[in-house]
Design a protein around this motif. Structure first.
Motif, short mmCIF file in Angstrom:
data_model
loop_
_atom_site.label_atom_id
_atom_site.label_comp_id
_atom_site.label_asym_id
_atom_site.label_seq_id
_atom_site.Cartn_x
_atom_site.Cartn_y
_atom_site.Cartn_z
N GLN A 226 -6.69 15.47 11.38
CA GLN A 226 -6.90 14.03 11.39
C GLN A 226 -7.71 13.60 10.17
N LEU A 227 -8.66 14.44 9.76
CA LEU A 227 -9.42 14.11 8.54
C LEU A 227 -8.49 14.04 7.33
N ILE A 228 -7.52 14.95 7.30
CA ILE A 228 -6.55 14.94 6.19
C ILE A 228 -5.72 13.66 6.23
N LEU A 229 -5.27 13.30 7.44
CA LEU A 229 -4.47 12.08 7.60
C LEU A 229 -5.28 10.85 7.17
N GLU A 230 -6.55 10.82 7.57
CA GLU A 230 -7.41 9.68 7.19
C GLU A 230 -7.51 9.57 5.67
N GLN A 234 -6.24 6.42 3.67
CA GLN A 234 -7.22 5.62 2.93
C GLN A 234 -6.77 5.43 1.49
N LYS A 235 -6.10 6.46 0.96
CA LYS A 235 -5.56 6.36 -0.39
C LYS A 235 -4.54 5.22 -0.46
N ILE A 236 -3.67 5.16 0.56
CA ILE A 236 -2.65 4.09 0.62
C ILE A 236 -3.36 2.73 0.76
N ALA A 237 -4.37 2.68 1.65
CA ALA A 237 -5.07 1.41 1.89
C ALA A 237 -5.67 0.86 0.59
N GLY A 238 -6.21 1.76 -0.21
CA GLY A 238 -6.90 1.34 -1.44
C GLY A 238 -5.96 0.75 -2.49
N LEU A 239 -4.65 0.96 -2.29
CA LEU A 239 -3.69 0.42 -3.26
C LEU A 239 -3.24 -0.99 -2.88
N GLY A 240 -3.70 -1.49 -1.73
CA GLY A 240 -3.19 -2.77 -1.22
C GLY A 240 -3.86 -3.99 -1.84
#
Ligand code: T3D
Length: 261
Positions: A226-230, A234-240
């Protein structure tokens, strides 16, 4: 009033999907399944940013229509067929919608109807509503995701009790046990859910879609996975665009105006 088995209205980015067989407590037929499949496609096309699922009349949904003439007639019967062809794809598609799905349980939910109510991301219920794991009363096993969701939300003891007795619980108890988000006064249900959905439709929609994926993945993942998924999400979120707007709004000390991208 339309006699279509499902009604769909999209307004101000919020889709309202209504199960519409009030005379039969919105029991689910093959025709309703086909209409639900089409409605989910329309919701995606309309780019709704929140979805409400509710029932017409005095019930939310009484589960499988036990008298549906369109059910497969095999000898011996195969009750798994309708799950494979209709329920399972529908519930997976509902869960996979990348926007918040909110159930407004306006009255009784029984059997697979509870499965639909709990497949939503957030479930509200009117105080007069009830939840019945009716499967055992007709000597079938839980389906529509109930055997997965119940133990996770309310623990094995309460899940076993409900599934093995078929006894109803009211909305207040469901809220106290954590089966649903909130019980509200009957006459306030649709206003409260409407306001909540409108609020959701102004949230950073893409982020809510990612939160859904995180939470539903957590049921399968260990802590490290789950830490890996987060990290990935988060990487995707930061591109928004919404991330940039969120930070800018914070620094400018004003409310953020999220577009959902
Ligand atoms: O066989 C399989 O395919 C396996 C299925 C598995 C999936 C499942 O969902 S199993 C569970 C199926 N659902 C039920 O067993 C619930 C059956 N309904 C009830 O127990 C009661 O109707 C309620 C407790 C939900 C509500 O009771 P009440 O007294 O408020 O209403 P009512 O008078 O029983 O129902 C009103 C009408 O809806 C009535 O029709 P009528 O007589 O006025 O023409 C009733 O027959 C109809 N109705 C209610 N539930 C269903 C239904 N018709 C078909 N299928 C239903 N599930």
């Amino acid at each position: 009033m339309s006699t279509a088995p499902v009604l769909l209205e999209v307004k101000d980015d919020v889709a309202v999907l209504t199960l519409n067989r009030p005379d039969k407590l919105n029991a689910i037929t093959v025709a309703m399944h086909k209409a639900l499949k089409a409605a989910l496609k329309d919701i995606k096309k309309a780019k709704a940013r929140a979805v409400i699922v509710t029932g017409a009349g005095r019930a939310f949904c009484a589960g499988q229509d036990l008298a549906d003439p369109d059910l497969p007639k095999l000898d011996p019967p195969d009750l798994g067929l309708v799950l494979e062809e209709y329920y399972n794809p529908f519930l997976l598609a509902l869960r996979a919608l990348p926007v918040p799905v909110i159930a407004a349980v306006n009255g009784v939910a029984a059997g697979a109807g509870v499965g639909v109510a709990l497949a939503a991301d957030i479930t509200f219920a009117a105080r007069g509503a009830s939840f019945i794991q009716a499967f055992v009363n007709i000597a079938v096993v839980p389906d529509a995701g109930n055997s997965h969701i119940l133990p996770r939300l309310i623990g094995n003891q309460r899940a076993m009790g409900l599934l093995m007795t078929g006894d109803p619980i009211d909305a207040e108890t469901a809220a106290q046990w954590g089966l649903i988000w909130k019980a509200v006064d009957d006459e306030a249900l649709m206003d409260e859910v409407g306001a909540f959905a409108a609020r959701m439709a102004n949230q950073p929609t893409r982020i809510l879609g990612l939160i859904k994926r995180q939470v539903y993945s957590a049921a399968q993942n260990g802590y490290a996975d789950q830490l890996i998924l987060e990290r990935q999400m988060q990487k995707i979120a930061g591109l928004g665009n919404d991330y940039r707007e969120g930070i800018k709004a914070f620094l400018e000390k004003r409310p953020a105006r999220f577009t959902g991208n």
